[in-house]
Design an enzyme around this catalytic site. Structure first.
Site, PDB file in Angstrom:
ATOM      1  N   HIS A  38      34.676  42.114  46.262  1.00 38.59           N
ATOM      2  CA  HIS A  38      34.689  42.153  45.235  1.00 38.59           C
ATOM      3  C   HIS A  38      35.576  43.884  44.433  1.00 38.59           C
ATOM      4  O   HIS A  38      36.214  43.510  43.503  1.00 38.59           O
ATOM      5  CB  HIS A  38      33.829  42.142  44.238  1.00 38.59           C
ATOM      6  CG  HIS A  38      32.841  40.862  44.682  1.00 38.59           C
ATOM      7  ND1 HIS A  38      31.590  40.807  44.869  1.00 38.59           N
ATOM      8  CD2 HIS A  38      33.546  39.965  43.691  1.00 38.59           C
ATOM      9  CE1 HIS A  38      31.374  39.148  45.283  1.00 38.59           C
ATOM     10  NE2 HIS A  38      32.669  38.537  44.306  1.00 38.59           N
ATOM     11  N   GLN A  62      30.273  24.199  38.916  1.00 35.92           N
ATOM     12  CA  GLN A  62      30.967  23.827  40.080  1.00 35.92           C
ATOM     13  C   GLN A  62      30.275  24.466  40.602  1.00 35.92           C
ATOM     14  O   GLN A  62      30.765  24.213  41.791  1.00 35.92           O
ATOM     15  CB  GLN A  62      31.837  25.609  40.046  1.00 35.92           C
ATOM     16  CG  GLN A  62      31.654  26.778  40.444  1.00 35.92           C
ATOM     17  CD  GLN A  62      32.423  27.615  40.528  1.00 35.92           C
ATOM     18  OE1 GLN A  62      33.244  28.279  39.145  1.00 35.92           O
ATOM     19  NE2 GLN A  62      32.512  28.468  41.541  1.00 35.92           N
ATOM     20  N   LYS A 150      40.328  35.639  50.011  1.00 41.17           N
ATOM     21  CA  LYS A 150      39.421  34.352  50.370  1.00 41.17           C
ATOM     22  C   LYS A 150      39.091  32.821  50.310  1.00 41.17           C
ATOM     23  O   LYS A 150      38.468  32.685  50.539  1.00 41.17           O
ATOM     24  CB  LYS A 150      38.290  35.690  50.341  1.00 41.17           C
ATOM     25  CG  LYS A 150      36.471  35.157  50.423  1.00 41.17           C
ATOM     26  CD  LYS A 150      36.174  35.184  51.312  1.00 41.17           C
ATOM     27  CE  LYS A 150      34.701  34.556  52.197  1.00 41.17           C
ATOM     28  NZ  LYS A 150      34.491  33.201  50.760  1.00 41.17           N
TER      29      LYS A 150
HETATM   30  P1  AMP Z   1      32.682  34.943  43.212  1.00 36.43           P
HETATM   31  O1  AMP Z   1      32.208  36.014  42.962  1.00 36.43           O
HETATM   32  O2  AMP Z   1      32.338  34.769  44.943  1.00 36.43           O
HETATM   33  O3  AMP Z   1      33.464  33.843  43.031  1.00 36.43           O
HETATM   34  O4  AMP Z   1      33.878  35.693  43.873  1.00 36.43           O
HETATM   35  C1  AMP Z   1      35.211  36.921  43.156  1.00 36.43           C
HETATM   36  C2  AMP Z   1      36.118  36.891  43.564  1.00 36.43           C
HETATM   37  O5  AMP Z   1      36.002  37.804  44.828  1.00 36.43           O
HETATM   38  C3  AMP Z   1      37.058  35.815  43.535  1.00 36.43           C
HETATM   39  O6  AMP Z   1      38.921  35.527  43.456  1.00 36.43           O
HETATM   40  C4  AMP Z   1      37.229  35.357  45.169  1.00 36.43           C
HETATM   41  O7  AMP Z   1      38.224  35.187  46.434  1.00 36.43           O
HETATM   42  C5  AMP Z   1      37.042  37.311  45.708  1.00 36.43           C
HETATM   43  N1  AMP Z   1      36.481  37.769  46.557  1.00 36.43           N
HETATM   44  C6  AMP Z   1      35.172  37.909  47.403  1.00 36.43           C
HETATM   45  N2  AMP Z   1      34.829  37.725  48.467  1.00 36.43           N
HETATM   46  C7  AMP Z   1      36.132  38.413  48.668  1.00 36.43           C
HETATM   47  C8  AMP Z   1      36.672  39.082  49.692  1.00 36.43           C
HETATM   48  N3  AMP Z   1      35.737  38.977  50.821  1.00 36.43           N
HETATM   49  N4  AMP Z   1      37.523  39.687  49.954  1.00 36.43           N
HETATM   50  C9  AMP Z   1      38.252  39.715  49.127  1.00 36.43           C
HETATM   51  N5  AMP Z   1      38.454  38.520  47.900  1.00 36.43           N
HETATM   52  C10 AMP Z   1      36.863  38.290  47.860  1.00 36.43           C
END
Ligand code: AMP
Length: 281
Positions: A38, A62, A150
């Site tokens: 993040h 979601q 991701k």
């Molecule tokens: P989340 O909090 O899991 O909903 O993720 C928030 C954002 O962070 C989303 O755009 C995810 O794709 C991105 N994200 C989470 N983990 C990764 C990672 N390992 N590499 C790149 N982006 C990430």
């Protein structure tokens, strides 16, 4: 200075004050439990815009009833502490009642890249994502929003949503951030048992191998069925392992267009997703 914001009204006032100074604004939507992946998104956002808003909202819309909404890690104070060392200017953390007040009644159903893959196991997932990101885009009025590769299908769904609804925001993709052993960073990795954590990087190893093989001329269906066997033999229960067109995500039986391999598989109770471009190397 990092501002903590909970209400859309205050957020609007803050963004307006930035606009008066001529600043551009980028949004990084997250569900919190922030990790280095993040933070890389935040750094990328700051390379595009003067001011960076990180939203932290575990979006009930979601999650299906049987999913981990109740137990999803919530670490707001730790998240804010991490962001103090990053080029972030506001943390926007609305509560569920602010985002979906009494009487809220609106549905957005994305098509195109939202079809199949994640939608098979999680039929309402992209409707929930589309709704929350549209609200966040409207509330922030940001010029840019950063999304990680991701969640590759989510990135493509959001890109199409912005095109379809003429939302004036530019989507910036961020590469997958991985642990040294190749496992994609995820807030859900904390659920993995010690043994499963050892096996988890195998998902990416198989993707890398398939990517090279298909780019090198091996028939995709043959490579994928071998990949499936490899994953199953190391304890993964595979939801899908597929090659899709890299932009539209339509099925691609032959490697004759830009292609992406996408996988979702379970190790114990933890569901992991990952993806890779089809390319040599
Ligand atoms: P989340 O909090 O899991 O909903 O993720 C928030 C954002 O962070 C989303 O755009 C995810 O794709 C991105 N994200 C989470 N983990 C990764 C990672 N390992 N590499 C790149 N982006 C990430």
């Amino acid at each position: 200075m990092l501002e903590k914001v909970h209400s859309p009204d205050y957020l609007r006032t803050l963004v307006q004050s930035w606009r008066k100074e001529g600043y551009s604004v980028a949004l990084v939507p997250t569900m919190g439990a922030l990790h280095e992946g993040h933070l890389e998104l935040v750094r990328l956002a700051a390379r595009h815009a003067d001011k960076v808003i990180v939203s932290i909202f575990v979006n009930p819309a979601q999650f299906a009833a049987h999913e981990d909404f109740g137990t999803y890690p919530r670490t707001l104070e730790d998240d804010i502490a991490k962001l103090r060392y990053e080029p972030a200017h506001a943390v926007y953390a609305p509560d569920a009642g602010t985002m979906y007040p009494e009487g809220f009644d609106c549905t957005l159903i994305p098509g195109g890249p939202a079809r199949e893959l994640e939608s098979v196991a999680r039929p309402h997932f992209f409707a929930g994502v589309a709704l929350v990101v549209t609200k966040l885009f409207m509330q922030t009025g940001a010029d840019f929003a950063v999304f990680g590769e991701k969640d590759y299908q989510q990135l493509k769904v959001v890109e199409q949503l912005v095109r379809d609804l003429d939302i004036p925001i530019q989507i910036i993709p961020a590469p997958v951030f991985r642990e040294p052993d190749g496992l994609a960073r995820s807030s859900r990795n904390v659920y993995l048992s010690e043994m499963d954590r050892k096996h988890a990087p195998g998902l990416y190893t198989v993707l890398q191998q398939l990517s090279r093989e298909i780019a090198g001329g091996r028939p995709p269906l043959e490579a994928l069925s071998h990949g499936m066997e490899l994953l199953q033999s190391t304890g993964f229960e595979v939801d899908y392992l597929e090659m899709r067109h890299a932009e539209t995500l339509i099925p691609l039986p032959l490697y004759n267009a830009p292609a992406r391999l996408l996988v979702a598989a379970r190790l114990g109770a933890t569901r992991l997703i990952d993806n890779i471009a089809v390319a040599e190397g």
